[in-house]
Design a protein around this motif. Structure first.
Motif, short mmCIF file in Angstrom:
data_model
loop_
_atom_site.label_atom_id
_atom_site.label_comp_id
_atom_site.label_asym_id
_atom_site.label_seq_id
_atom_site.Cartn_x
_atom_site.Cartn_y
_atom_site.Cartn_z
N PHE A 73 -7.58 8.04 12.30
CA PHE A 73 -6.88 9.06 11.97
C PHE A 73 -7.58 10.61 11.71
O PHE A 73 -7.94 10.38 10.99
N GLY B 48 0.88 -1.37 0.41
CA GLY B 48 0.33 -0.07 -0.13
C GLY B 48 0.77 1.11 0.20
O GLY B 48 0.75 2.04 0.75
N ARG C 23 -0.35 0.44 -9.26
CA ARG C 23 -0.09 1.18 -10.89
C ARG C 23 1.09 1.73 -10.53
O ARG C 23 1.37 2.39 -9.54
N ALA D 143 -2.58 7.05 4.35
CA ALA D 143 -0.65 6.64 3.28
C ALA D 143 0.44 6.86 4.52
O ALA D 143 1.58 7.37 4.62
N VAL D 144 0.25 5.72 5.21
CA VAL D 144 1.78 5.10 6.21
C VAL D 144 2.24 4.81 5.95
O VAL D 144 3.54 4.85 5.74
N GLN E 215 -15.05 -3.65 7.50
CA GLN E 215 -13.88 -3.03 7.91
C GLN E 215 -13.10 -4.26 9.27
O GLN E 215 -12.22 -4.69 9.45
N SER F 101 -8.32 11.80 8.52
CA SER F 101 -10.08 11.27 8.04
C SER F 101 -10.50 12.84 8.05
O SER F 101 -10.91 12.86 7.23
N PRO G 205 -4.49 1.51 15.67
CA PRO G 205 -4.49 3.37 15.68
C PRO G 205 -5.98 2.65 15.83
O PRO G 205 -6.86 2.66 15.36
N GLN H 257 -3.66 6.59 0.19
CA GLN H 257 -4.19 7.35 -0.93
C GLN H 257 -4.75 8.15 0.50
O GLN H 257 -5.14 9.87 0.24
N LEU H 258 -5.27 7.62 2.11
CA LEU H 258 -5.69 8.20 2.90
C LEU H 258 -4.71 8.52 3.45
O LEU H 258 -4.15 9.91 3.93
N HIS I 278 -10.69 -7.12 10.29
CA HIS I 278 -9.51 -6.55 10.88
C HIS I 278 -9.41 -7.96 11.75
O HIS I 278 -8.29 -8.65 11.90
N ASP J 65 -0.82 -6.67 -7.03
CA ASP J 65 -2.86 -6.85 -6.59
C ASP J 65 -2.10 -7.97 -5.04
O ASP J 65 -2.52 -9.06 -6.01
N LEU K 203 -4.87 -9.08 -3.35
CA LEU K 203 -5.79 -10.22 -3.99
C LEU K 203 -4.94 -11.23 -4.91
O LEU K 203 -5.93 -12.32 -5.03
N1 LIG Z 1 -8.03 5.72 8.38
C1 LIG Z 1 -8.53 5.97 9.14
O1 LIG Z 1 -9.00 6.41 10.26
C2 LIG Z 1 -8.23 4.46 10.12
C3 LIG Z 1 -7.83 4.21 11.96
C4 LIG Z 1 -7.36 3.28 11.84
C5 LIG Z 1 -6.64 2.26 11.35
N2 LIG Z 1 -6.70 2.21 9.55
C6 LIG Z 1 -6.08 1.30 9.01
O2 LIG Z 1 -5.52 1.85 8.04
C7 LIG Z 1 -5.12 1.10 6.18
C8 LIG Z 1 -6.14 2.07 5.76
O3 LIG Z 1 -3.92 2.33 6.00
P1 LIG Z 1 -3.78 4.18 4.65
O4 LIG Z 1 -4.74 5.46 5.11
O5 LIG Z 1 -1.78 4.63 5.30
O6 LIG Z 1 -4.00 3.81 3.03
P2 LIG Z 1 -4.51 4.22 1.90
O7 LIG Z 1 -3.44 5.62 2.55
O8 LIG Z 1 -5.41 4.59 1.84
O9 LIG Z 1 -3.35 3.45 1.01
C9 LIG Z 1 -3.20 2.32 0.76
C10 LIG Z 1 -2.85 2.20 -0.31
O10 LIG Z 1 -3.58 0.44 -0.52
C11 LIG Z 1 -3.73 0.26 -2.10
N3 LIG Z 1 -4.24 -1.41 -2.32
C12 LIG Z 1 -5.72 -1.11 -2.35
N4 LIG Z 1 -6.20 -1.92 -2.26
C13 LIG Z 1 -4.99 -2.92 -3.15
C14 LIG Z 1 -4.08 -4.44 -3.69
N5 LIG Z 1 -5.66 -4.76 -3.88
N6 LIG Z 1 -3.51 -4.40 -3.55
C15 LIG Z 1 -2.22 -3.93 -3.71
N7 LIG Z 1 -2.69 -2.78 -3.33
C16 LIG Z 1 -3.83 -2.69 -3.26
C17 LIG Z 1 -4.14 1.12 -2.51
O11 LIG Z 1 -3.63 1.46 -3.50
P3 LIG Z 1 -4.23 2.79 -5.02
O12 LIG Z 1 -3.44 4.25 -4.07
O13 LIG Z 1 -3.42 2.73 -5.91
O14 LIG Z 1 -5.82 2.71 -4.79
C18 LIG Z 1 -3.50 2.24 -1.59
O15 LIG Z 1 -2.43 3.04 -2.47
C19 LIG Z 1 -6.61 -0.10 6.53
O16 LIG Z 1 -6.74 -1.18 6.96
C20 LIG Z 1 -7.52 1.05 7.46
O17 LIG Z 1 -8.20 -0.28 8.18
C21 LIG Z 1 -7.09 3.01 9.19
#
Ligand SMILES: NC(=O)c1ccc[n+]([C@@H]2O[C@H](COP(=O)([O-])OP(=O)(O)OC[C@H]3O[C@@H](n4cnc5c(N)ncnc54)[C@H](OP(=O)(O)O)[C@@H]3O)[C@@H](O)[C@H]2O)c1
Length: 304
Positions: A152, A11, A40, A18-19, A126, A155, A149, A15-16, A130, A59, A61
């Protein structure tokens, strides 16, 4: 296992929160070799390459993709966007990591899992995934470190930036529920510290929150202080929020997750405090005020 192999960060484009992307930079800064997995080739992939990561496309998956990207790596950060296939991707990673043999898997989870049990799950697919993923990883026998966590701070960018910019308001259905959002940048610091030296952390679960738990009026005051103008909180009914989210055309899985997050906030279930950030990094977690100051432009800028 490759003792000197790179550390895989999934990852990595981001996207969001971006950890993954931040973790790549932090590991490279420490002189550690990084293999960054992206979905990609795009500008984000090019930027990772430019800072010195080995970029691989795949991917999560697709088992064959996962095998190709994990092969040769000694450690793995596993995280991907909130999506319907999360459990499948986690189990695929576990199968591959066992086959390849790695010395640590750092798994991104959520703090709500701390409140879940067979009798007490939530309506977010989700969060359920987890919860199940953590168990599957435990059964796998892999050397796992779990990162849980709370919400975030990032968010608030998609959820509140437009209304803060245009109306000086945060509009979410959190009622009087307290919350302690954590910066994804702090989460990444924890992940990077663990990946750099996983030994002392193996088997541990780190719960991560920001420095204080307060209701949304308190959060809005921190926005006001950071932006030097009034920002207030408006509570809205959960149904109105769900309707607004549906209008955005988000995937059903993500909408359901956000609706659940609202319900749990309202029920006081996000009233949490944990010291994982400071315990692992030695530095306190950043506050909402510091976060908004750093991202003031997104929220309409700071009034001078
Ligand atoms: N947001 C919150 O408030 C929060 C709080 C606690 C925990 N979390 C957890 O944090 C995690 C998300 O972390 P984040 O926000 O750092 O992630 P993120 O910024 O959304 O980035 C995740 C990356 O995963 C990639 N991805 C998605 N599906 C994929 C696939 N099938 N194969 C390969 N890559 C894939 C995406 O690629 P593309 O950009 O190219 O689509 C994206 O760049 C989740 O597990 C979530 O439950 C989130």
């Amino acid at each position: 296992m490759a003792d000197n192999g790179p550390i895989l960060v999934t990852g990595a484009a981001g996207q969001l929160g971006a950890v993954g992307r931040t973790v790549c930079g932090l590991l490279l800064d420490r002189g550690l070799p990084v293999r960054a997995m992206v979905r990609r080739e795009d500008d984000r992939a090019a930027a990772l390459r430019a800072v010195g990561a080995e970029v691989v496309v795949g991917d999560l998956l697709e088992p064959a993709d996962v095998y190709r990207v994990v092969s040769g790596c000694r450690r793995v950060y596993f995280g991907m966007s909130v999506s319907a296939g999360y459990l499948e991707a986690t189990v695929t990673m576990a199968v591959v990591a066992r086959e390849v043999g790695v010395d640590a898997v750092v798994n991104m989870s959520q703090m709500t899992v701390s409140q879940m049990s067979i009798q007490n799950t939530t309506s977010s697919g989700q969060q359920r995934q987890h919860w199940l993923s953590e168990q599957a990883l435990a059964w796998s026998g892999l050397p796992v470190v779990t990162i849980r966590p709370t919400m975030f701070l990032e968010s608030f960018s998609p959820l509140a930036a437009p209304t803060v910019r245009n109306r000086g308001r945060i509009v979410v259905p959190f009622g009087r529920g307290k919350t302690s959002p954590v910066a994804a940048a702090d989460v990444a610091q924890v992940v990077a510290a663990v990946l750099a030296d996983p030994g002392p952390h193996l088997g541990r679960i780190y719960e991560l929150t920001g420095p204080r738990s307060q209701d949304m009026h308190g959060v809005a005051r921190e926005f006001s202080d950071a932006l030097n103008r009034e920002v207030t909180y408006s509570d809205i009914p959960a149904e109105d929020w769900e309707r607004e989210l549906k209008k955005l055309g988000l995937p059903e899985h993500l909408t359901r997750h956000l609706v659940t997050m609202g319900e749990l906030h309202r029920a006081g279930r996000y009233d949490r405090l944990a010291d994982g950030v400071e315990r692992v990094t030695g530095r306190p977690a950043i506050s909402a005020r510091e976060f908004v100051s750093l991202h003031a432009d997104e929220f309409g800028g700071r009034r001078s």
